[in-house]
Design an enzyme around this catalytic site. Structure first.
Site, mmCIF file in Angstrom:
data_model
loop_
_atom_site.group_PDB
_atom_site.id
_atom_site.type_symbol
_atom_site.label_atom_id
_atom_site.label_comp_id
_atom_site.label_asym_id
_atom_site.label_seq_id
_atom_site.Cartn_x
_atom_site.Cartn_y
_atom_site.Cartn_z
ATOM 1 N N ALA A 1 15.469 -42.969 -11.036
ATOM 2 C CA ALA A 1 16.754 -43.276 -11.281
ATOM 3 C C ALA A 1 16.503 -44.766 -12.292
ATOM 4 O O ALA A 1 15.647 -45.468 -12.189
ATOM 5 C CB ALA A 1 17.736 -43.482 -10.223
ATOM 6 N N CYS B 1 -0.625 0.133 7.635
ATOM 7 C CA CYS B 1 -0.758 0.577 6.483
ATOM 8 C C CYS B 1 -2.568 1.148 6.524
ATOM 9 O O CYS B 1 -2.931 2.247 5.798
ATOM 10 C CB CYS B 1 -1.056 -0.724 5.341
ATOM 11 S SG CYS B 1 0.213 -1.215 4.901
ATOM 12 N N GLU C 1 0.864 -1.027 0.235
ATOM 13 C CA GLU C 1 0.203 0.070 0.071
ATOM 14 C C GLU C 1 0.755 1.131 -0.014
ATOM 15 O O GLU C 1 0.573 2.230 -0.447
ATOM 16 C CB GLU C 1 -0.893 0.007 1.226
ATOM 17 C CG GLU C 1 -1.954 -1.165 1.306
ATOM 18 C CD GLU C 1 -1.326 -2.313 2.016
ATOM 19 O OE1 GLU C 1 -0.143 -2.624 1.826
ATOM 20 O OE2 GLU C 1 -2.264 -3.029 2.630
ATOM 21 N N TRP D 1 20.366 -37.027 -17.188
ATOM 22 C CA TRP D 1 19.113 -36.412 -16.579
ATOM 23 C C TRP D 1 17.938 -37.005 -17.028
ATOM 24 O O TRP D 1 17.731 -37.354 -18.526
ATOM 25 C CB TRP D 1 19.135 -34.689 -17.041
ATOM 26 C CG TRP D 1 20.156 -34.365 -16.394
ATOM 27 C CD1 TRP D 1 21.528 -33.820 -17.003
ATOM 28 C CD2 TRP D 1 20.258 -33.691 -15.078
ATOM 29 N NE1 TRP D 1 22.148 -32.749 -16.337
ATOM 30 C CE2 TRP D 1 21.715 -32.998 -14.882
ATOM 31 C CE3 TRP D 1 19.694 -33.758 -13.944
ATOM 32 C CZ2 TRP D 1 22.386 -32.496 -13.861
ATOM 33 C CZ3 TRP D 1 19.960 -33.330 -12.640
ATOM 34 C CH2 TRP D 1 21.260 -32.384 -12.678
ATOM 35 N N LEU E 1 21.797 -27.323 -4.197
ATOM 36 C CA LEU E 1 20.608 -26.984 -3.571
ATOM 37 C C LEU E 1 20.206 -25.129 -3.708
ATOM 38 O O LEU E 1 19.404 -24.877 -2.972
ATOM 39 C CB LEU E 1 20.171 -27.450 -2.079
ATOM 40 C CG LEU E 1 20.284 -28.970 -1.904
ATOM 41 C CD1 LEU E 1 19.947 -29.287 -0.343
ATOM 42 C CD2 LEU E 1 19.141 -29.352 -3.023
ATOM 43 N N ASP F 1 24.029 -37.774 -4.101
ATOM 44 C CA ASP F 1 24.065 -36.706 -5.099
ATOM 45 C C ASP F 1 24.981 -35.552 -4.870
ATOM 46 O O ASP F 1 25.492 -34.823 -5.683
ATOM 47 C CB ASP F 1 22.588 -36.155 -5.479
ATOM 48 C CG ASP F 1 21.871 -36.957 -6.011
ATOM 49 O OD1 ASP F 1 21.940 -38.212 -6.358
ATOM 50 O OD2 ASP F 1 20.188 -36.833 -5.922
ATOM 51 N N THR G 1 12.304 -41.635 0.449
ATOM 52 C CA THR G 1 12.305 -42.051 1.758
ATOM 53 C C THR G 1 11.692 -41.029 2.561
ATOM 54 O O THR G 1 10.366 -41.100 3.243
ATOM 55 C CB THR G 1 13.633 -42.568 2.349
ATOM 56 O OG1 THR G 1 14.063 -43.549 1.402
ATOM 57 C CG2 THR G 1 13.408 -43.139 3.804
#
Ligand code: NAP
Length: 377
Positions: A175, A98, A66, A183, A217, A213, A309
């Site tokens: 996989a 506001c 606002e 990929w 991230l 892996d 999992t």
């Protein structure tokens, strides 16, 4: 009594709907930057219904939507209408209320979509109405609520919204039998995952994924992104070791371990380790305790990136609020499934979700669904 012109009234209502649609779009620009606050968009119309100001909440601690919109409107706001995706706040936090700013600017009508569910900020509508402003709530409420789904879920449940994302073949494999997986999905899908990360406050994986892996991230390829907190659940503190990619300085990282874990190697390396109780009825950590600790760090949205999992554990604990599958037109026939055993033994117990979106991404399909129990539309 003054007779209202029905044509003028319909035209004004139409302009307010258009303005609200625009406010929802503006709000979305704040995704990933505003936690623990919601995303909010605002459009100010002058007394003739012309758009004179636009704004959105850009970052926590910064001015609310606002305030930006009123600043852009200047004197044209006087006698005008403020159209805002969330009920204007009534409290002084890091910024002033506001409701007061709208009164000071001489706004004569306020149209909002979603009522503020938080006890501290709610009440703006009542304050405005008491001061003689014409106030209406609920316009395009479903669209606006969908844009703020994570924050609204977090406000209601007092824990972060959990969005599980996975990538799989058309036959649901993540996989091949030999473990290779790079990929399965296309570059377009993988880029889209970075957008999801950028919109989240935290990205979370289990120790199995950390071990297999060595994931990074962090967000790549999204200009201006706020890096999410990277989180690994590593009960015994033996999956994440100094030098792991998730520990680099691109983004902050927290490793959750059991209270009795020997995490000295990580702590000596300056890694933030948070200890929580073990799960009462299964392997690993108490997920509610993990989410509670994240909530207390102002995390309102978690992107759960696996693996199978941990996703199954969140599902069986009733802690999944949204699921996005990236499905590639690829068949494997063998290899791990996207979701591990979640304790569902018979078809009658299957978790049926509501599909909310399907999108083509290059050769792939992105499917998003929510459990029936969530308040997402
Ligand atoms: N295609 C995809 O979208 C995708 C995404 C991610 C991963 N993956 C693949 O999935 C594989 C890893 O998956 P995964 O299923 O083996 O491991 P995971 O789900 O990443 O991690 C599971 C581990 O997390 C720990 N954990 C902590 N608290 C837990 C709890 N409450 N419930 C369950 N587990 C908890 C447990 O180990 P501790 O208790 O010992 O810590 C558990 O073994 C990798 O091969 C990876 O490449 C695929």
């Amino acid at each position: 009594m003054r007779q209202e012109d029905p044509v003028a009234t319909a035209a004004a209502a139409h302009r307010e709907r258009d303005a609200m649609r625009r406010a929802v779009e503006l709000a979305a620009r704040g995704l990933g930057h505003t936690s623990p606050n919601p995303v909010v968009g605002c459009v100010v119309l002058d007394r003739t219904g012309r758009v004179v100001g636009e704004g959105w909440h850009k970052r926590a601690g910064g001015p609310h939507a606002e305030i930006h919109a009123l600043a852009e409107a200047g004197d044209d706001a006087r006698g005008g209408t403020a159209v805002v995706t969330l009920e204007p706040c009534n409290h002084t936090g890091r910024t002033g209320p506001c409701a007061e700013a709208l009164l000071d600017a001489g706004i004569s009508r306020v149209v909002y979509a979603v009522a503020d569910p938080t006890p501290t900020a709610a009440g703006g509508a009542a304050t405005l109405a008491a001061a003689g402003v014409d106030v209406a709530g609920g316009l395009l409420v479903e669209e606006a609520a969908a844009g703020n789904a994570a924050w609204l879920t977090a406000a209601r449940l007092r824990r972060p919204h959990v969005h599980w994302k996975y990538a799989a073949t058309l036959d649901g494999r993540t996989a091949a039998a030999d473990g290779t997986s790079r990929w399965i999905t296309s570059a377009a899908s993988r880029a889209d995952v970075h957008r999801l990360r950028a919109e989240s406050d935290a990205v979370l994986v289990g120790s199995g994924t950390a071990r297999a892996d060595d994931p990074h991230l962090a967000v790549r390829g999204v200009p201006g992104a706020t890096q999410p907190l990277r989180v690994v659940l590593d009960t015994a503190a033996d999956a994440v070791t100094p030098g792991a990619r998730v520990l680099d300085d691109t983004a902050p990282t927290v490793v959750f371990t059991a209270e009795d874990a020997d995490a000295r190697e990580l702590e000596d390396a300056g890694v933030e380790v948070l200890r929580v109780p073990r799960a009462a009825d299964g392997p690993g950590l108490d997920l509610a305790a993990v989410l509670d600790a994240l909530y207390r760090r102002d995390v309102r949205s978690v992107l759960l990136e696996g693996g199978a999992t941990l996703a199954a554990a969140f599902l069986s604990a009733g802690l999944l609020d949204r699921v996005t599958g990236y499905l590639a037109p690829v068949l494997l026939g063998a290899g791990p499934a996207a979701l591990a055993d979640a304790g569902i033994g018979t078809i009658g117990d299957a978790r049926r979700l509501t599909l909310i979106e399907t999108v083509r991404l290059g050769p792939d399909l992105r499917i998003t669904a929510v459990p029936h129990t969530t308040e997402e539309p």
